[in-house]
Scaffold this motif. Sequence first.
Motif, mmCIF file in Angstrom:
data_model
loop_
_atom_site.group_PDB
_atom_site.id
_atom_site.type_symbol
_atom_site.label_atom_id
_atom_site.label_comp_id
_atom_site.label_asym_id
_atom_site.label_seq_id
_atom_site.Cartn_x
_atom_site.Cartn_y
_atom_site.Cartn_z
ATOM 1 N N LYS A 137 0.988 -1.337 -0.212
ATOM 2 C CA LYS A 137 0.186 0.171 -0.157
ATOM 3 C C LYS A 137 0.909 1.195 0.061
ATOM 4 O O LYS A 137 2.144 1.176 0.581
ATOM 5 C CB LYS A 137 -0.799 -0.003 0.999
ATOM 6 C CG LYS A 137 -2.218 -1.406 1.141
ATOM 7 C CD LYS A 137 -3.011 -0.723 2.323
ATOM 8 C CE LYS A 137 -4.270 -2.443 2.215
ATOM 9 N NZ LYS A 137 -4.946 -1.916 3.614
ATOM 10 N N VAL A 138 0.652 2.071 -0.483
ATOM 11 C CA VAL A 138 1.440 4.044 -0.873
ATOM 12 C C VAL A 138 1.385 3.811 1.407
ATOM 13 O O VAL A 138 0.276 3.876 2.337
ATOM 14 C CB VAL A 138 0.535 4.486 -0.943
ATOM 15 C CG1 VAL A 138 1.265 6.513 -0.356
ATOM 16 C CG2 VAL A 138 -0.175 4.398 -2.313
ATOM 17 N N PRO A 139 2.984 4.035 1.343
ATOM 18 C CA PRO A 139 2.817 3.877 3.300
ATOM 19 C C PRO A 139 2.928 5.544 3.442
ATOM 20 O O PRO A 139 2.667 6.398 2.377
ATOM 21 C CB PRO A 139 4.121 3.957 3.094
ATOM 22 C CG PRO A 139 5.267 3.829 1.250
ATOM 23 C CD PRO A 139 3.782 3.764 0.731
ATOM 24 N N LYS A 140 2.830 4.783 4.687
ATOM 25 C CA LYS A 140 2.212 7.158 5.427
ATOM 26 C C LYS A 140 3.450 7.613 5.796
ATOM 27 O O LYS A 140 5.176 6.955 5.147
ATOM 28 C CB LYS A 140 1.748 6.964 7.168
ATOM 29 C CG LYS A 140 0.578 5.968 6.874
ATOM 30 C CD LYS A 140 0.307 5.909 8.764
ATOM 31 C CE LYS A 140 -1.068 5.225 8.391
ATOM 32 N NZ LYS A 140 -1.367 4.767 9.402
ATOM 33 N N GLY A 141 3.816 8.716 4.732
ATOM 34 C CA GLY A 141 4.667 9.788 4.619
ATOM 35 C C GLY A 141 4.596 10.636 4.891
ATOM 36 O O GLY A 141 2.313 11.272 4.453
ATOM 37 N N LYS A 142 5.053 12.132 5.317
ATOM 38 C CA LYS A 142 4.572 14.253 5.156
ATOM 39 C C LYS A 142 4.088 14.092 3.594
ATOM 40 O O LYS A 142 3.153 15.154 3.491
ATOM 41 C CB LYS A 142 5.482 14.242 5.969
ATOM 42 C CG LYS A 142 6.667 15.151 4.919
ATOM 43 C CD LYS A 142 7.389 15.692 5.485
ATOM 44 C CE LYS A 142 8.881 16.122 5.270
ATOM 45 N NZ LYS A 142 9.647 17.064 5.860
ATOM 46 N N ASP A 143 4.602 13.356 3.228
ATOM 47 C CA ASP A 143 4.101 13.930 1.172
ATOM 48 C C ASP A 143 4.906 12.947 0.458
ATOM 49 O O ASP A 143 5.263 11.510 1.142
ATOM 50 C CB ASP A 143 5.177 15.312 0.924
ATOM 51 C CG ASP A 143 6.460 15.434 1.157
ATOM 52 O OD1 ASP A 143 7.474 13.781 0.741
ATOM 53 O OD2 ASP A 143 7.383 16.000 1.467
ATOM 54 N N SER A 144 4.349 13.249 -0.510
ATOM 55 C CA SER A 144 4.757 12.000 -1.819
ATOM 56 C C SER A 144 6.597 11.452 -1.881
ATOM 57 O O SER A 144 6.331 10.311 -2.188
ATOM 58 C CB SER A 144 3.859 12.007 -3.390
ATOM 59 O OG SER A 144 5.004 13.278 -3.517
ATOM 60 N N VAL A 145 7.136 12.570 -1.561
ATOM 61 C CA VAL A 145 8.729 12.344 -2.075
ATOM 62 C C VAL A 145 8.713 11.330 -0.906
ATOM 63 O O VAL A 145 9.655 9.779 -1.157
ATOM 64 C CB VAL A 145 8.963 13.754 -1.698
ATOM 65 C CG1 VAL A 145 10.853 12.845 -1.858
ATOM 66 C CG2 VAL A 145 9.014 14.560 -3.024
ATOM 67 N N LYS A 146 8.365 11.860 0.221
ATOM 68 C CA LYS A 146 9.182 10.691 1.903
ATOM 69 C C LYS A 146 8.696 9.282 1.697
ATOM 70 O O LYS A 146 9.260 8.348 2.126
ATOM 71 C CB LYS A 146 8.716 11.399 3.027
ATOM 72 C CG LYS A 146 8.603 10.643 4.240
ATOM 73 C CD LYS A 146 10.348 10.520 4.933
ATOM 74 C CE LYS A 146 10.214 9.659 5.696
ATOM 75 N NZ LYS A 146 11.438 9.918 6.727
ATOM 76 N N LYS A 147 7.557 9.316 1.213
ATOM 77 C CA LYS A 147 6.435 7.849 0.345
ATOM 78 C C LYS A 147 7.388 7.163 -0.344
ATOM 79 O O LYS A 147 7.453 5.874 -0.245
ATOM 80 C CB LYS A 147 4.858 8.050 0.062
ATOM 81 C CG LYS A 147 3.952 8.897 1.158
ATOM 82 C CD LYS A 147 2.114 9.614 0.492
ATOM 83 C CE LYS A 147 2.006 9.660 1.309
ATOM 84 N NZ LYS A 147 0.411 9.848 1.028
ATOM 85 N N ILE A 148 7.975 7.655 -1.273
ATOM 86 C CA ILE A 148 8.450 6.896 -2.461
ATOM 87 C C ILE A 148 9.883 6.332 -1.688
ATOM 88 O O ILE A 148 9.972 5.609 -2.514
ATOM 89 C CB ILE A 148 8.912 7.989 -3.423
ATOM 90 C CG1 ILE A 148 7.535 7.733 -4.543
ATOM 91 C CG2 ILE A 148 9.618 7.422 -4.557
ATOM 92 C CD1 ILE A 148 7.177 8.217 -5.877
ATOM 93 N N LYS A 149 10.273 7.495 -1.315
ATOM 94 C CA LYS A 149 12.005 7.003 -0.376
ATOM 95 C C LYS A 149 11.484 6.019 0.355
ATOM 96 O O LYS A 149 12.555 5.394 0.968
ATOM 97 C CB LYS A 149 12.263 8.373 0.075
ATOM 98 C CG LYS A 149 13.069 9.055 -0.558
ATOM 99 C CD LYS A 149 13.484 10.691 0.053
ATOM 100 C CE LYS A 149 14.437 11.629 -1.201
ATOM 101 N NZ LYS A 149 15.069 12.532 -0.175
#
Length: 201
Positions: A137-149
Amino acid sequence: MQEGRILSLFVEGETEYHFYKKLLFHYSLNNGKHICQKIFIKKAKGIGNFQKKVPKKFKTEILDKFPNSTHSVFLAYDTDVFDFNINPPINWSSIEKSIRELGVKYIFHLKAEKSIEDFFLEDVDGLCEYLGISSQKVPKGKDSVKKIKLLFDKGSKIYQKGYTYKFLEKLDFAKILNKRSNVFWKLRLGLYDFEFPKERK
């Protein structure tokens, strides 16, 4: 004498360049030959350079070589840098004015809300396939860059914004275009229709 239509697309960096190159290829693969005489994708090399370099780059590298063509200019960029910023690094009205003064009538914006990484996450399965990890699933993170990282960390790879792009080979562009049609419809019109939309923003 008119020489046809020229479509010029200005993007921020390497990742964006390859993303839009593949997106345009997807359009041609699925919609047939476009009506443009030439298509150019140019890198501004950073959001700050849109103001300083794009009008001049457009004039010297494109307009001066095709002075009798009908030109459309697309500006593709992230919007996160403008959020809550009382002194944004770019004045888009000023950029438009500089380009319009060169005789260009059609100028359109391709805005990534908040960043282009949001587009990539529309096909998280493709990202996982590239990374060699099970579907996530799309991981939790403050923004999409953090999620992809975070996803890249799971695949023991490094994601560097603006430079990493090989993963694009695995993305399903049909899925991205379907989910983000509100962003890309103007680009499709610029490729295949003789009449541009009245909307400029």
